[in-house]
Structures are given as structure tokens and as C-alpha cells.
Write a protein that holds these residues in place. Structure first.
Motif, PDB file in Angstrom:
ATOM      1  N   ILE B  57       4.878  64.383   0.627  1.00  0.00           N
ATOM      2  CA  ILE B  57       5.583  65.618   0.991  1.00  0.00           C
ATOM      3  C   ILE B  57       5.794  66.455  -0.260  1.00  0.00           C
ATOM      4  O   ILE B  57       6.160  65.913  -1.312  1.00  0.00           O
ATOM      5  N   HIS B  58       5.588  67.763  -0.150  1.00  0.00           N
ATOM      6  CA  HIS B  58       5.660  68.633  -1.325  1.00  0.00           C
ATOM      7  C   HIS B  58       6.495  69.870  -1.027  1.00  0.00           C
ATOM      8  O   HIS B  58       6.301  70.522  -0.011  1.00  0.00           O
ATOM      9  N   PHE B  59       7.417  70.182  -1.953  1.00  0.00           N
ATOM     10  CA  PHE B  59       8.314  71.324  -1.792  1.00  0.00           C
ATOM     11  C   PHE B  59       7.740  72.536  -2.491  1.00  0.00           C
ATOM     12  O   PHE B  59       7.139  72.428  -3.559  1.00  0.00           O
ATOM     13  N   GLY B  60       7.923  73.700  -1.897  1.00  0.00           N
ATOM     14  CA  GLY B  60       7.471  74.925  -2.540  1.00  0.00           C
ATOM     15  C   GLY B  60       7.731  76.124  -1.656  1.00  0.00           C
ATOM     16  O   GLY B  60       8.467  76.034  -0.681  1.00  0.00           O
ATOM     17  N   THR B  61       7.095  77.247  -2.017  1.00  0.00           N
ATOM     18  CA  THR B  61       7.269  78.458  -1.212  1.00  0.00           C
ATOM     19  C   THR B  61       5.952  78.787  -0.545  1.00  0.00           C
ATOM     20  O   THR B  61       4.879  78.457  -1.035  1.00  0.00           O
ATOM     21  N   ILE B  62       6.057  79.461   0.599  1.00  0.00           N
ATOM     22  CA  ILE B  62       4.856  79.854   1.320  1.00  0.00           C
ATOM     23  C   ILE B  62       4.919  81.353   1.519  1.00  0.00           C
ATOM     24  O   ILE B  62       6.005  81.931   1.659  1.00  0.00           O
TER      25      ILE B  62
END
Lengths: 465, 465
Positions: B57-62
Motif C-alpha cells: 500500500i502506498h500513500f500519495g496524491t492523485i
């Protein structure tokens, strides 16, 4: 009652209610992983949930000795690398209400507690993952239904707005410390804080806070819909125009279905904004008490509005009639936060524009036919342009009334400090006002909180967030 | 039109529609990862989505160059270790309808296609993650609203039922191969397949299929609600009893809210089952055409029922009255799939039970007061016990009408083979019937499929599954 401790473990259905392909149950707290270990049977038999890396996903079955409830995916987030800062597990199960309910029941049987609305975000705040204004923006983000309100909430959630407040507050803390230091040396009558520097800083602070306070008008209308009041004499076609605009909307933008329609007040999305239309009773001089009340309410609606559409009958009203009406709005024209647009309606009954209007430039005027739906797009374009012109591009925007009040309180206190400096007020009284200003700014970021404030803020969240 | 190819990449909102804490957008296909790489900015700048391990699982902005749409978690599943067997990404975003719509729009702009209902599960089937009967059970699982229907669907999804069919079909394949071998050596007139062994196998197959066909009655009622018909003479309190049972339910089990209420037919959950109650017009002899029609419909409802509640007035009807009524149901009593329960209503008006009933044991009889809600729980217990007694514990249960038809077709063809063997039919004709039987069994597991069958099956799924 609000739980401000996080030594228990909470759970909730985090996806929208009802039936769907998948549904997510979220757990947060010290017992999240050990509880799942008891009810989850991984497909890889040798897997130990307590040992797996953070941010990994595991397939298996969930249930109790009575039987399997579902095949699920378990996402594991280890403290502090999770949304709440605690151990978090998200169980992705089949989106059946039956399974969701049973799974929640199973977790409660194992000693977990059902989360209060917003409690995951509250824990994120308590664990310093967010400041308070960022946490508040999460609820706004979920509720936003236009590009502008979405962008506003997202920017606040990502800290743009609270960074500004934090930097203001830090300057004020330094300032206050120096003054307080003077108190310790009061017998020596020294001044650690240069008074001219302080005045300069205060002016800067007041200007910045003033800008944020002023941004509230636009911030609030972006969040709640820009109020547009439709006024005019009776029978000029105000209601027809409103209906036409509301229907036209479907052609202009149809992103958010299901807006509730109300005869008197209605919101629609045009372009990236949401407008709140307010229809009014016809405006005319009258001595009839009931009609006077209607006119009084119309004036109230005019004062609420950001944009006023003055509708007149292009087949009947002459240039001078309209000019006289416009003169009644002089005071409004002087209020820079309001925009007046004239709509000459019923052009379907005209061969050419009435004379006098051709070169009319004092107030923006659009000739249209509400009945035939002609030139309605020009009105829509004009509404969007009015907001764009007003928008404070790039600057942080305040959209929360709680923040507005804190900023207003901070500004008032800073002004007292400013006056105090001018009149050589003692450091004791100065620091008291400074502490008050710090308190008000701290309320926004959550550096200063009370259980009541937190209860108010997080109680408005949805369950599972 | 159904897409049976999977060389394109599909996307859909997989969580229930509407507003919630989080919402999941699912992508599947060869471009899932590369597309996300274009629109997702990981917090760990150096992260390469194409290189990350499966089940992470990877956190970031889209978002796109115009701006950030949301902060999201991306779950990466690499082919073949995913639900569909393809590369799958699940984007967990904030549960705002605005964000969901915009995110889907962004994915479509990047060349993805909106998934058809059930298309993720269709791909799982095409990639041999599931057989067809397992895939069908996924939709049943999501729709199930009682423990019994849930358990039935889950067991089918986990392969219990299709394992049985598969093993039957394998036996039949071996059998058929031997007979076909005889065709190659037809001039030599050899028998590779021992006829007595084949007859033995056929008998075994017929018995097992027969059992599965018989299980459909219970399987179907578990899935759709067990039909309970309430009959009796006029004014004995049938409708009051129905209303009392339906209201009592809330006290017995209140798991699934929002059941639609209908005056004539209504379903409620009691214990782990769902019952479908059918109220009927009063039963009495009549020559009136309209009343006769009502009575005819009542008899139809009696034939539909699994359980019949015969209500009589305990203050008026004598033992012999009731005995006479019961004798009318002799044929029903002989039908082992139906259960008759007598309800002596209006006990609130009685001091003691009417004589004759005290030692009455021929048919289960419950004395109750629908008006005062007395002994209604005894009726509920009796209903649940009736189903439990009937339940084929442990055996696979067929609940799908498509499967029933395929099994019936297979059985008919096997019987033709059986008769053919008895009458020394030629191997050519035998193998033709055997191939037909294999075909019908293969339709259940999906070894034999047509685009039409798949369209019918997956068209009933929800989007995003």
C-alpha cells in the motif's frame, strides 16, 4: 460525551452504507492487530499478523469457531505510520449489509468499541498527524460538491491555510516572550522588545488577519453556494427565469445529480462553482402591511446576496425606468462584495432591443428570453465571471465560521495591544492581551482546545472517518 | 454486449454509492499500474509503482497537471496474485461523490474503460480464479440477508458445490473416453468399458444428481425466503396474526432494517432464516364465482408453501371442527416437503384450553393470542425448527435455477444412457448421450460456456465487482 483517550480500540464501517461490490471496516488502536489475529485465518498458514510489515495486504477468511463469515483482504498499517497514528487494520469484505453487520458484531464481541463520528480523524489530530483546521477540512472535503469547494477543502486539509496561521502565531509567540521577559526584569526597566519593531509586526499581523477575515466572504460562498438574489417588479418573469436557469444547468454541467429542488431557494453547479438562487417577491412601493413585509424580506435577501440579478421587462420598461431602479441600488453598487447584473427579459416578443440600451455600459446588461431559453448561457457565463473576478487567487481562504470568529477575536485583541503600545501600556497588561490573541489563533490550529470544541467539530463527521 | 477479452483495462467505483468516510476505485488490466504511475505522486518521491511488491500500500496524491484531486492510498496487486488474476490497483480515496466522479473521469481520460457489472468477477472466471458456479455465488453472497442464505452462498463461492459437480463430471469423462475408444476399435468388437461397472457408476451418478436436484427446494427457499401460507376460515384472526408476527420480528431479530412491507406478502428474518409470509382470503365453501376465485388462489398459495399455518378460533372451533379441516389437508400431510402447523387463536378470551385439544398430538398445535401477542414466540420457534428438521445437513445445496435446469438435463440424458445400456445401444449413440450429459454438467462449472450465458450471469452483478 467525547472520548479523548485512545487506549481502547475502535471500529466502524468506513464505506458508504448499503450494498456494493466491496466494503471496508476500519479498526484503530492497540488491540487492532491482536484482535484480527484471533478471527482472521490467512491463506498462507504460517503468516503471523503481529510480524507483518506495515502497508501490506493479506488474503484469508474471517469468522469465528461457528463458521467462516467471508473471504477478506486485510490491510495492515503499523503505528505511527497510519491515518490515526495508531495500529490500523482495514478489512475489505464483500459489500453485503449482512456481512458488514456481522463483522462489526464479531469485532464488538472481541472487545472493540464502535467509533464515534469522526473519531479516527480525532485520533489523527490527538496524535499530531493533523492540526485542527486540517482535520476539519477532511469533513468539508467529503461533503464538497463543486470544484471550488473541493479545492478549498483540499488546500485547507493539506495545511495551506493553517501554515499561514501557524507562522502568524509563531511571530506572536516570539513577540510575547520578549515582553514577558521584561516582566522578570521589571525593576530594571529594560525593553527587550523594540517597540517600533513590535508596532511594525503588529501592523503586518493585522493586515494578514484582515485579509483572511475578508476571504471568508468568498470562502463561505464557495462552501455553501454563492447567493444570487433575483429581484424585479412583479410579472417581469423572475420565476420563469429561475426555472430556466435551473433546467439549463443540466446542459451546462450535470456532475452532481439529486440536488433538492425548492421553489424559493435552490442551488446548482455552473462551471466549477455552486450558486444558491433566491427568488423574491416582486419589488414595488406599497402601503399594504402584508406586501410591505414581503418587500422587507426581499431587501433582506438583497443584503444576503453576492450577486443580484435585476430582471426587467424589455418589452415594457424603458431605459429611464431601469435607470431609476438601478439608482435604488446605488448603495449596493458601492458595496464591492456585491455584483449587480441587469436582465432584460421577454426578448422573444421584441424585434430589436429597446432604444437607449444599445450603448448602455454603466451596469452589465443581458437581454434574454427565459421562456424561449435564449441567451441563458450568457447569464451563466456572467455569474461564473463575477466570482472569478472576486476570487483571491492563490491566497489562503477561510471558509469556516469557527475560524472567522477566532480570527476576529484575535484581530480585536491585537488592536488593543496596538493601542496599548501607542499609549505606553504596562507590559503586564500588554502580555495579557497578547496571550488572548495567541489563544484565539491557537483555537484554529488546535494548539488550544477544549473537549467541547472537539465534540462540536468531530460530531459533524460521518462514522468511520 | 459482453467483453470476453481482457486486453483492455477497466475501472469502477467498488464501494456502495454515496457519501462516506472512504471509497474504493478498482482498476484491473495490463495498464492499471502504468496509468496510476501517470496520475499518482507517491509521498516517497523515489518510489516506482512499476517496481513495488504485490500486496503493498502506498500513500500519495492523485490528480493531473491542473491540480491535486485527493490524498489517497494505492493498493497494488500484481498479476496473477489478484482477484481478477490481472494487475489490479485499488485506490482508496475520500468518500465524496465529487472526488469519486472526478477520479473515474481522470482514469477514463487516460484510456481506461468503465467496467460492466460483474466484469471484475468475469475476468476472475476467465483467468480461472473461479469456476462459474463460484463466480455466481459472489453475487448471491453480496445480496444475501440472512445467515442461511449467506452460508449457502459462501459455501458455493468457496467451491463446495462445484467440487461435487466436478468430481461427477470427471467420472463421466473417464467413462465416455473408454466408450469412445471402443469406436476406434469397432471392427474388433471389443468392450473397454465394463458394462456392469458402467451401470453401477450411472446409478451412483443418478443418485447424486437426484440428491442435488432435491436440495433445490430447500436451497431456493433459503435464498428467496421460506414460503409460509396462512390459511383458515374468515375472521379467525389471520391478518392480525400476520401483523403480530411481522412486528414481533423486531424483537426477535433486528439485523436487516428496511424490509419493504406489503399487505399480502412480506418477508422477515427469524433466527438464521428468512420467511416469506403469504396471507390468504378466508377458506369456506361457496358458490359465488368471485369468492370461488379467491379460494382457488388460496389453494395455489397452499401449494407454493413450505409451511402452512392453519389458524382457527379457539373460542369457537371445536376439536371435531379442526379435525375435519385437517382432513382436507391429508394430501398436504402426505407431501413431506410441506409442514402443517395449527394455530388456535384468541386465547385471550379463554380461561382454559378447549377440551379435546389437551392431548392432541396428530398435528403440531400452538395456542396463541395474536391480539395480546401471547405465545407468538412459540410460533417463531416452530417455524425455525421446521426448516432445521428439513435441512440436508452437510450436503451441498443447489439454489440456482440455472444449475437446477442443467442438473435436470444431465439426469435425463444419463437415464437415456442407462436405458441404452439395458437395450444394448450402439457405442455411437451412447457417446452422443454421454457428451450431452457432460455438456450440461459443464454448463454449471463453466467448462462449457457461451457469451449469452456469461452475459446473463454477470449482468446481474453490481458495478465494481
Amino acid at each position: 460525551m467525547y472520548h479523548l483517550t485512545n487506549n481502547d480500540t475502535i471500529c466502524a464501517i468506513s464505506t458508504p452504507p448499503g450494498l456494493g461490490a466491496i466494503s471496508v471496516i476500519r479498526l484503530s488502536g492497540p488491540a487492532a492487530i491482536s484482535t484480527c489475529k484471533k478471527i482472521f485465518l490467512p491463506r498462507e498458514k504460517e503468516l503471523d499478523l503481529e510480524q507483518v510489515a506495515s502497508h501490506t495486504i493479506h488474503f484469508g477468511t474471517i469468522g469465528d469457531p461457528d463458521g467462516i463469515l467471508d473471504e477478506v483482504l486485510l490491510s495492515v498499517f503499523r503505528a505511527p505510520h497510519s491515518y490515526t497514528g495508531e495500529d490500523v487494520i482495514e478489512i475489505s469484505c464483500h459489500g453485503s449489509p449482512y456481512i458488514q453487520q456481522k463483522l462489526i458484531g464479531l469485532l464488538l464481541e472481541h472487545g472493540l468499541r464502535l467509533a464515534n463520528p469522526g473519531e479516527f480523524t480525532l485520533r489523527a489530530f490527538l496524535n499530531k498527524k493533523f492540526d485542527l483546521s486540517q482535520a476539519e477540512a477532511v469533513a468539508d472535503l467529503i461533503a464538497s460538491h463543486s470544484k471550488s469547494s473541493h479545492d478549498l477543502a483540499l488546500s485547507q486539509m493539506r495545511g495551506g491555510f493553517s501554515k499561514k496561521i501557524k507562522s502568524l502565531r509563531e511571530k506572536l509567540v516570539d513577540f510575547t516572550s520578549l515582553i514577558e521577559l521584561e516582566l522578570d526584569f521589571s525593576e530594571e526597566n529594560v525593553e527587550f522588545a523594540s517597540r517600533p519593531e513590535l508596532v511594525k509586526l503588529l501592523v503586518e499581523l493585522e493586515d494578514e488577519i484582515d485579509l483572511l477575515i475578508k476571504s471568508f466572504t468568498i470562502g463561505n460562498v464557495i462552501k455553501n453556494g454563492i447567493p444570487v438574489t433575483i429581484i424585479g417588479k412583479p410579472n417581469v418573469g423572475k420565476s420563469t427565469l429561475l426555472n430556466t436557469i435551473l433546467n439549463e444547468e443540466k446542459a451546462i454541467v450535470s456532475e452532481i445529480p439529486g440536488t433538492t429542488r425548492d421553489a424559493i431557494e435552490d442551488t446548482i453547479g455552473i462551471g466549477e462553482y455552486r450558486f444558491r438562487f433566491i427568488d423574491t417577491a416582486g419589488l414595488r412601493s406599497s402601503d399594504e402591511p402584508i406586501e410591505m413585509m414581503g418587500i422587507e424580506r426581499t431587501w433582506e435577501k438583497i443584503h444576503e446576496a453576492s450577486i443580484i440579478l435585476y430582471v426587467f421587462d424589455a418589452t415594457e420598461d424603458s431605459y429611464s425606468d431601469v435607470m431609476q431602479a438601478v439608482s435604488e441600488f446605488k448603495e449596493l453598487a458601492e458595496d464591492k462584495t456585491k455584483k449587480l447584473i441587469l436582465i432584460g427579459n421577454k426578448t422573444d416578443k421584441l424585434d430589436k432591443l429597446p432604444s437607449g440600451f444599445r450603448d448602455f455600459v454603466e451596469v452589465e446588461t443581458i437581454f434574454a428570453s427565459a421562456k424561449r431559453k435564449e441567451n441563458i448561457h450568457l447569464i451563466a457565463d456572467s455569474l461564473v465571471a463575477s466570482v472569478k473576478a472576486e476570487n483571491l487567487s492563490g491566497s489562503p481562504i477561510v471558509s469556516n465560521i469557527r475560524h472567522l470568529q477566532a480570527l476576529q477575536n484575535a484581530l480585536a485583541t491585537l488592536k488593543r495591544v496596538h493601542n496599548g503600545l501607542d499609549s505606553n501600556l504596562s507590559p503586564e497588561l500588554l502580555t495579557s492581551d497578547l496571550r488572548n490573541a495567541l489563544h484565539h489563533l491557537g483555537e484554529i490550529t488546535g494548539d488550544i482546545t477544549s473537549e467541547e470544541i472537539l465534540g462540536n467539530i468531530f460530531g459533524r463527521f460521518c462514522i468511520g472517518k
